[in-house]
Each structure stands twice: as structure tokens, then as C-alpha cells.
Motif scaffolding. Structure first.
Motif, PDB file in Angstrom:
ATOM      1  N   GLU A  48       0.809  -1.218   0.000  1.00 49.43           N
ATOM      2  CA  GLU A  48       0.000   0.000   0.000  1.00 49.43           C
ATOM      3  C   GLU A  48       0.840   1.265   0.000  1.00 49.43           C
ATOM      4  OE1 GLU A  48      -2.934   0.061   3.075  1.00 49.43           O
ATOM      5  OE2 GLU A  48      -4.177  -1.426   2.060  1.00 49.43           O
ATOM      6  N   GLU A  49       1.998   1.223   0.624  1.00 48.62           N
ATOM      7  CA  GLU A  49       2.860   2.401   0.709  1.00 48.62           C
ATOM      8  C   GLU A  49       3.860   2.461  -0.441  1.00 48.62           C
ATOM      9  OE1 GLU A  49       4.512   2.169   4.635  1.00 48.62           O
ATOM     10  OE2 GLU A  49       2.538   2.349   5.580  1.00 48.62           O
ATOM     11  N   GLU A  50       3.717   1.575  -1.391  1.00 46.88           N
ATOM     12  CA  GLU A  50       4.540   1.533  -2.603  1.00 46.88           C
ATOM     13  C   GLU A  50       6.034   1.386  -2.306  1.00 46.88           C
ATOM     14  OE1 GLU A  50       3.418   4.964  -4.889  1.00 46.88           O
ATOM     15  OE2 GLU A  50       1.371   4.241  -5.135  1.00 46.88           O
ATOM     16  N   ARG A  51       6.329   0.596  -1.304  1.00 46.47           N
ATOM     17  CA  ARG A  51       7.726   0.260  -0.988  1.00 46.47           C
ATOM     18  C   ARG A  51       8.021  -1.089  -1.633  1.00 46.47           C
ATOM     19  NH1 ARG A  51       7.906  -0.371   4.834  1.00 46.47           N
ATOM     20  NH2 ARG A  51       5.653  -0.439   4.756  1.00 46.47           N
ATOM     21  N   PHE A  52       8.059  -1.078  -2.942  1.00 49.77           N
ATOM     22  CA  PHE A  52       8.149  -2.319  -3.703  1.00 49.77           C
ATOM     23  C   PHE A  52       9.494  -3.022  -3.564  1.00 49.77           C
ATOM     24  CE2 PHE A  52       5.100   0.189  -6.494  1.00 49.77           C
ATOM     25  CZ  PHE A  52       3.991  -0.290  -5.832  1.00 49.77           C
ATOM     26  N   GLU A  53      10.520  -2.300  -3.184  1.00 50.73           N
ATOM     27  CA  GLU A  53      11.837  -2.927  -3.020  1.00 50.73           C
ATOM     28  C   GLU A  53      11.850  -3.901  -1.842  1.00 50.73           C
ATOM     29  OE1 GLU A  53      11.573   0.732  -0.609  1.00 50.73           O
ATOM     30  OE2 GLU A  53      11.283   0.378  -2.748  1.00 50.73           O
ATOM     31  N   GLU A  54      10.875  -3.798  -0.947  1.00 50.70           N
ATOM     32  CA  GLU A  54      10.789  -4.697   0.204  1.00 50.70           C
ATOM     33  C   GLU A  54      10.001  -5.969  -0.106  1.00 50.70           C
ATOM     34  OE1 GLU A  54       9.253  -2.609   3.595  1.00 50.70           O
ATOM     35  OE2 GLU A  54      10.533  -0.871   3.218  1.00 50.70           O
ATOM     36  N   LEU A  55       9.420  -6.044  -1.281  1.00 45.74           N
ATOM     37  CA  LEU A  55       8.571  -7.177  -1.643  1.00 45.74           C
ATOM     38  C   LEU A  55       9.397  -8.307  -2.260  1.00 45.74           C
ATOM     39  CD1 LEU A  55       5.583  -5.229  -3.204  1.00 45.74           C
ATOM     40  CD2 LEU A  55       5.730  -6.229  -0.928  1.00 45.74           C
ATOM     41  N   PRO A  56       8.887  -9.520  -2.182  1.00 49.39           N
ATOM     42  CA  PRO A  56       9.590 -10.660  -2.800  1.00 49.39           C
ATOM     43  C   PRO A  56       9.401 -10.660  -4.318  1.00 49.39           C
ATOM     44  CG  PRO A  56       7.563 -11.400  -1.775  1.00 49.39           C
ATOM     45  CD  PRO A  56       7.701  -9.936  -1.441  1.00 49.39           C
ATOM     46  N   GLU A  57       9.704 -11.772  -4.929  1.00 45.81           N
ATOM     47  CA  GLU A  57       9.610 -11.937  -6.382  1.00 45.81           C
ATOM     48  C   GLU A  57       8.205 -11.619  -6.891  1.00 45.81           C
ATOM     49  OE1 GLU A  57      12.125 -12.883  -8.527  1.00 45.81           O
ATOM     50  OE2 GLU A  57      13.430 -12.647  -6.804  1.00 45.81           O
ATOM     51  N   PRO A  58       8.085 -11.194  -8.151  1.00 50.45           N
ATOM     52  CA  PRO A  58       6.774 -10.830  -8.714  1.00 50.45           C
ATOM     53  C   PRO A  58       5.725 -11.934  -8.639  1.00 50.45           C
ATOM     54  CG  PRO A  58       8.521 -10.067 -10.152  1.00 50.45           C
ATOM     55  CD  PRO A  58       9.173 -10.876  -9.081  1.00 50.45           C
ATOM     56  N   ILE A  59       6.120 -13.181  -8.714  1.00 45.67           N
ATOM     57  CA  ILE A  59       5.137 -14.262  -8.673  1.00 45.67           C
ATOM     58  C   ILE A  59       4.458 -14.316  -7.309  1.00 45.67           C
ATOM     59  CG2 ILE A  59       6.754 -16.074  -8.003  1.00 45.67           C
ATOM     60  CD1 ILE A  59       3.931 -16.444 -10.552  1.00 45.67           C
ATOM     61  N   PHE A  60       5.203 -13.985  -6.242  1.00 45.45           N
ATOM     62  CA  PHE A  60       4.615 -13.935  -4.911  1.00 45.45           C
ATOM     63  C   PHE A  60       3.692 -12.724  -4.784  1.00 45.45           C
ATOM     64  CE2 PHE A  60       8.609 -16.273  -4.150  1.00 45.45           C
ATOM     65  CZ  PHE A  60       8.061 -17.457  -3.696  1.00 45.45           C
ATOM     66  N   VAL A  61       4.117 -11.608  -5.356  1.00 46.30           N
ATOM     67  CA  VAL A  61       3.298 -10.397  -5.319  1.00 46.30           C
ATOM     68  C   VAL A  61       1.977 -10.649  -6.034  1.00 46.30           C
ATOM     69  CG1 VAL A  61       3.172  -7.970  -6.015  1.00 46.30           C
ATOM     70  CG2 VAL A  61       5.315  -8.891  -5.125  1.00 46.30           C
ATOM     71  N   GLN A  62       2.015 -11.409  -7.108  1.00 46.22           N
ATOM     72  CA  GLN A  62       0.783 -11.765  -7.820  1.00 46.22           C
ATOM     73  C   GLN A  62      -0.180 -12.494  -6.882  1.00 46.22           C
ATOM     74  OE1 GLN A  62       1.100 -14.890 -10.685  1.00 46.22           O
ATOM     75  NE2 GLN A  62      -0.841 -14.405 -11.645  1.00 46.22           N
ATOM     76  N   GLY A  63       0.331 -13.444  -6.125  1.00 47.41           N
ATOM     77  CA  GLY A  63      -0.506 -14.167  -5.169  1.00 47.41           C
ATOM     78  C   GLY A  63      -1.047 -13.260  -4.071  1.00 47.41           C
ATOM     79  N   PHE A  64      -0.215 -12.317  -3.614  1.00 49.55           N
ATOM     80  CA  PHE A  64      -0.675 -11.370  -2.596  1.00 49.55           C
ATOM     81  C   PHE A  64      -1.821 -10.522  -3.129  1.00 49.55           C
ATOM     82  CE2 PHE A  64       3.928 -11.214  -0.815  1.00 49.55           C
ATOM     83  CZ  PHE A  64       3.747 -12.442  -0.201  1.00 49.55           C
ATOM     84  N   ILE A  65      -1.679 -10.049  -4.354  1.00 51.03           N
ATOM     85  CA  ILE A  65      -2.724  -9.216  -4.962  1.00 51.03           C
ATOM     86  C   ILE A  65      -4.015 -10.021  -5.104  1.00 51.03           C
ATOM     87  CG2 ILE A  65      -3.407  -8.055  -7.098  1.00 51.03           C
ATOM     88  CD1 ILE A  65      -0.444  -7.230  -7.407  1.00 51.03           C
ATOM     89  N   ARG A  66      -3.902 -11.257  -5.534  1.00 51.17           N
ATOM     90  CA  ARG A  66      -5.090 -12.093  -5.706  1.00 51.17           C
ATOM     91  C   ARG A  66      -5.818 -12.295  -4.383  1.00 51.17           C
ATOM     92  NH1 ARG A  66      -5.657 -17.143  -4.660  1.00 51.17           N
ATOM     93  NH2 ARG A  66      -3.433 -17.560  -4.696  1.00 51.17           N
TER      94      ARG A  66
END
Length: 152
Positions: A48-66
Motif C-alpha cells: 500500500e505504501e509503494e515500498r516495492f523494493e521490500e517485496l519478494p519476487e513478482p510471482i509472490f506479489v501476484q498471489g498477494f494481490i489475488r
């Protein structure tokens, strides 16, 4: 998350802004979403705070969004598909070129396996069908000659 280009980061910003707005409109705390989706609250806050550098790989982010979208009553699959369809590794061409230079180690293994199979098959055939040893039997003299009979 350094695997995203600028367009992909903008796409992720749009998705997370939409998720945050819906969550705030429904007056749902981020801790409640974390408990419902089993995603750590810190990860949701980073989204939510757009601190994307703290997030894991994009495939995990996809699951989080879902899961986040589903928890809010949105179509989480559509949201996550929108994100992942735009995700392409920036260095995928470099990695592909480097992998072409590696020697193929599977060819020598194939020959080893074939040799092992032939040896095992030969050994099994020898055990199941031992060679017949020719035995010579001397019969008594008939008409003054000795005859030799070979059994096979």
C-alpha cells in the motif's frame, strides 16, 4: 523488487492504490486483511505504501494481490492477472544468452545409462539362462570301436 521496469511499477502502483481505496471505503483495518489472507501485515503495508523494493519476487506479489482482492470482495484473479501479464524480466535476454554457452552435460549421462542397462541385461540373461557345457560321454565299445556321444 528490481525485476520490474517503470511501466510495471506504474501498473503495480495503480493496483495497490485501488486496493487501498477499497479497503478504506469498507473501513477494514490492514490487520484484518492480514489475518484473513494469511499475508504478513508488513507486506501489505509495503504494497500500500509503494515500498516495492521490500517485496519478494513478482510471482509472490501476484498471489498477494489475488488474495488481497478476494478478501475485499473484488475479483482477485483479474487483478493479479493484470499485474503478472505485464511482468517480464529485464535481464531475461542476458540470462538466455549465457545459458546457451553452457556445455550440455546430459549427453555423457545418456551413454552411461545405456551402458549400465546393457550390462544389467547381459548379467540377467546369464543368470537366468546359464550356458550349457558340452559334456562328453564315452560309451562302451560296439564292434570294436569306442563311440563318443556329445550331450548338449
Amino acid at each position: 523488487m528490481t525485476l520490474l521496469n517503470e511501466a510495471q511499477i506504474e501498473q503495480l502502483k495503480e493496483i495497490t492504490t485501488h486496493l487501498r481505496q477499497v479497503r478504506q471505503e469498507k473501513s477494514i483495518r490492514i490487520e484484518e486483511i492480514a489475518a484473513q489472507t494469511l499475508i504478513r501485515a508488513g507486506v501489505l503495508q509495503a504494497l500500500e505504501e509503494e515500498r516495492f523494493e521490500e517485496l519478494p519476487e513478482p510471482i509472490f506479489v501476484q498471489g498477494f494481490i489475488r488474495r488481497y482482492g478476494d478478501a475485499l470482495g473484488l475479483d482477485g484473479n483479474a487483478l493479479s492477472y493484470t499485474f503478472i501479464s505485464n511482468v517480464v524480466r529485464q535481464d531475461s535476454n542476458k540470462n538466455h544468452k549465457n545459458s546457451d554457452n553452457k556445455p550440455n552435460t546430459y549427453i555423457p549421462l545418456v551413454f552411461t545409462y545405456i551402458l549400465l542397462l546393457v550390462a544389467a541385461s547381459t548379467g540377467l540373461l546369464y543368470i537366468l539362462n546359464p550356458p550349457q557345457i558340452a559334456s562328453e560321454t564315452v560309451t562302451p565299445e560296439v564292434n570294436g570301436e569306442q563311440s563318443i556321444v556329445t550331450n548338449q
